[in-house]
Design a protein around this motif. Structure first.
Motif, PDB file in Angstrom:
ATOM      1  N   LEU A  60       0.855  -1.154   0.001  1.00 59.22           N
ATOM      2  CA  LEU A  60       0.055   0.013   0.109  1.00 59.22           C
ATOM      3  C   LEU A  60       0.870   1.148  -0.126  1.00 59.22           C
ATOM      4  CD1 LEU A  60      -2.458  -1.184   2.726  1.00 59.22           C
ATOM      5  CD2 LEU A  60      -2.889  -0.926   0.181  1.00 59.22           C
ATOM      6  N   ARG A  61       0.517   2.272  -0.604  1.00 57.90           N
ATOM      7  CA  ARG A  61       1.241   3.676  -0.831  1.00 57.90           C
ATOM      8  C   ARG A  61       1.097   4.444   0.470  1.00 57.90           C
ATOM      9  NH1 ARG A  61      -1.258   3.471  -5.651  1.00 57.90           N
ATOM     10  NH2 ARG A  61      -0.059   2.246  -7.270  1.00 57.90           N
ATOM     11  N   LEU A  62       0.432   4.159   1.453  1.00 52.84           N
ATOM     12  CA  LEU A  62       0.262   4.741   2.831  1.00 52.84           C
ATOM     13  C   LEU A  62       0.498   3.467   3.938  1.00 52.84           C
ATOM     14  CD1 LEU A  62      -2.682   7.027   2.005  1.00 52.84           C
ATOM     15  CD2 LEU A  62      -0.188   7.788   2.208  1.00 52.84           C
ATOM     16  N   LYS A  63       0.982   4.055   5.230  1.00 51.97           N
ATOM     17  CA  LYS A  63       0.918   3.012   6.100  1.00 51.97           C
ATOM     18  C   LYS A  63      -0.326   2.378   6.570  1.00 51.97           C
ATOM     19  CE  LYS A  63       4.187   3.039  10.224  1.00 51.97           C
ATOM     20  NZ  LYS A  63       4.877   3.729  11.091  1.00 51.97           N
ATOM     21  N   PRO A  64      -0.234   1.128   6.468  1.00 53.69           N
ATOM     22  CA  PRO A  64      -1.717   0.720   7.167  1.00 53.69           C
ATOM     23  C   PRO A  64      -1.756   0.685   8.553  1.00 53.69           C
ATOM     24  CG  PRO A  64      -0.080  -1.027   6.341  1.00 53.69           C
ATOM     25  CD  PRO A  64       0.501   0.222   6.172  1.00 53.69           C
ATOM     26  N   PRO A  65      -2.900   0.131   9.052  1.00 52.66           N
ATOM     27  CA  PRO A  65      -2.822   0.246  10.507  1.00 52.66           C
ATOM     28  C   PRO A  65      -2.140  -1.245  10.830  1.00 52.66           C
ATOM     29  CG  PRO A  65      -5.144   0.273   9.755  1.00 52.66           C
ATOM     30  CD  PRO A  65      -4.113   0.220   8.403  1.00 52.66           C
ATOM     31  N   GLU A  66      -1.664  -1.247  12.037  1.00 53.06           N
ATOM     32  CA  GLU A  66      -0.923  -2.543  12.680  1.00 53.06           C
ATOM     33  C   GLU A  66      -1.491  -3.656  12.652  1.00 53.06           C
ATOM     34  OE1 GLU A  66       2.399  -2.546  13.435  1.00 53.06           O
ATOM     35  OE2 GLU A  66       2.661  -0.251  13.261  1.00 53.06           O
ATOM     36  N   GLY A  67      -0.969  -4.887  12.315  1.00 50.08           N
ATOM     37  CA  GLY A  67      -1.840  -6.177  12.259  1.00 50.08           C
ATOM     38  C   GLY A  67      -2.897  -6.221  11.127  1.00 50.08           C
ATOM     39  N   ASN A  68      -3.081  -5.373  10.373  1.00 50.92           N
ATOM     40  CA  ASN A  68      -4.008  -5.535   9.507  1.00 50.92           C
ATOM     41  C   ASN A  68      -3.412  -6.195   7.958  1.00 50.92           C
ATOM     42  OD1 ASN A  68      -7.192  -4.009   9.861  1.00 50.92           O
ATOM     43  ND2 ASN A  68      -5.558  -3.760  11.308  1.00 50.92           N
ATOM     44  N   ASN A  69      -4.278  -6.927   7.522  1.00 48.14           N
ATOM     45  CA  ASN A  69      -3.842  -7.545   6.304  1.00 48.14           C
ATOM     46  C   ASN A  69      -4.972  -7.435   5.276  1.00 48.14           C
ATOM     47  OD1 ASN A  69      -2.447  -9.092   4.236  1.00 48.14           O
ATOM     48  ND2 ASN A  69      -2.307 -10.997   5.553  1.00 48.14           N
ATOM     49  N   PHE A  70      -4.646  -6.694   4.231  1.00 49.62           N
ATOM     50  CA  PHE A  70      -5.740  -6.270   3.251  1.00 49.62           C
ATOM     51  C   PHE A  70      -5.732  -7.203   1.965  1.00 49.62           C
ATOM     52  CE2 PHE A  70      -5.031  -2.610   5.824  1.00 49.62           C
ATOM     53  CZ  PHE A  70      -6.446  -2.580   6.369  1.00 49.62           C
TER      54      PHE A  70
END
Ligand SMILES: C[S@@+](CC[C@H](N)C(=O)[O-])C[C@H]1O[C@@H](n2cnc3c(N)ncnc32)[C@H](O)[C@@H]1O
Length: 248
Positions: free
Chosen positions: A155-165
């Protein structure tokens, strides 16, 4: 995630307990899109009055209470976080069992239900879907909201910790692997409008939480998680996919 789904769930329940029942629902929907998206799901799921309606990863219970109010179905909730289960019981009097991907539910007994904004927070997604599939009766309908990456790779922005999209293609593979067939699907951003008053309740609860806990590191952690999610959605890096699935 513990800060977001356990500690903040407990704090939310303390604030929301002071509201009328009708206002508790908007304040207790976290991750489930808008009431329009919930209505769309309920129209396709068609739960009957008095029927058990399973909400897996129910959080503090807003969506389950919404389903009960709109259809007369009887929700049964699970969530791994004890604070979320306590909140759902206290705010809505709903039965909430503490459980993650091993469900304390017999095989093949669920006819209708949903799991909203949960899959991307789960580490072992195939096991979570297999367990959902296990509890569904043949002919059952089950709703999902899954936040999907709009392109493969980072992803081009930092994802929330522990998430997997997952991407939509990967999600389709996961569902196929769990023997779940897609009956219909849509996107949460087609249901972005909120009814009068809904957003006012959400923002006044948010303001009160900020006032009470704004200096607490756990609140700031949870807010950062939620802000990252909001930025990913606003940038089009993620989209909320709504699905109605049935066992194959
Ligand atoms: C974004 S919140 C959504 C809560 C609720 N469904 C809603 O829409 O308001 C995700 C929820 O999934 C729960 N969760 C995390 N892992 C889970 C698992 N393996 N099985 C079920 N729920 C899980 C979290 O504790 C959290 O309450």
């Amino acid at each position: 995630m513990e800060a977001e789904f356990d500690t903040v769930a407990t704090w939310t329940a303390e604030v929301v307990a002071g509201l009328d029942l009708a206002d508790r629902i908007p304040a207790a929907c976290r991750g489930s899109g808008s009431p329009g998206a919930l209505h769309w799901l309920l129209e396709h799921l068609e739960p009957e009055p008095g029927q058990t309606f399973f909400d897996c990863g129910a959080g503090v219970g807003g969506p389950a209470a919404f389903a009960a109010r709109e259809t007369g179905a009887r929700p049964l909730l699970t969530d791994p976080e004890p604070g979320a289960c306590r909140a759902a019981r206290a705010l809505f009097g709903l039965p909430a069992l503490q459980a993650a991907s091993e469900l304390p539910i017999a095989t093949g007994v669920i006819v209708a239900g949903w799991s909203l904004g949960v899959l991307c927070t789960v580490t072992d997604q195939p096991a979570y879907l297999a367990e959902l599939r296990r509890v569904l009766r043949p002919g059952a309908r089950f709703g999902l909201i899954v936040y999907c990456a709009t392109h493969p790779g980072e992803l081009r922005l930092k994802p929330p910790e522990g998430n997997n999209f997952p991407t939509v293609e990967h999600l389709d593979d996961l569902l196929h692997g769990a023997s779940l067939r897609v009956r219909t699907s849509g996107w949460t951003d087609h249901f972005a409008a909120f009814p009068d008053g809904w957003e006012d309740v959400m923002s006044s609860v948010q303001d009160e939480l900020e006032r009470r806990h704004g200096k607490d590191a756990r609140w700031r952690t949870a807010e950062e998680q939620s802000d990252r999610m909001g930025s990913l959605l606003a940038a089009g890096e993620l989209r909320g996919r709504m699905l109605v699935v049935e066992p194959e």
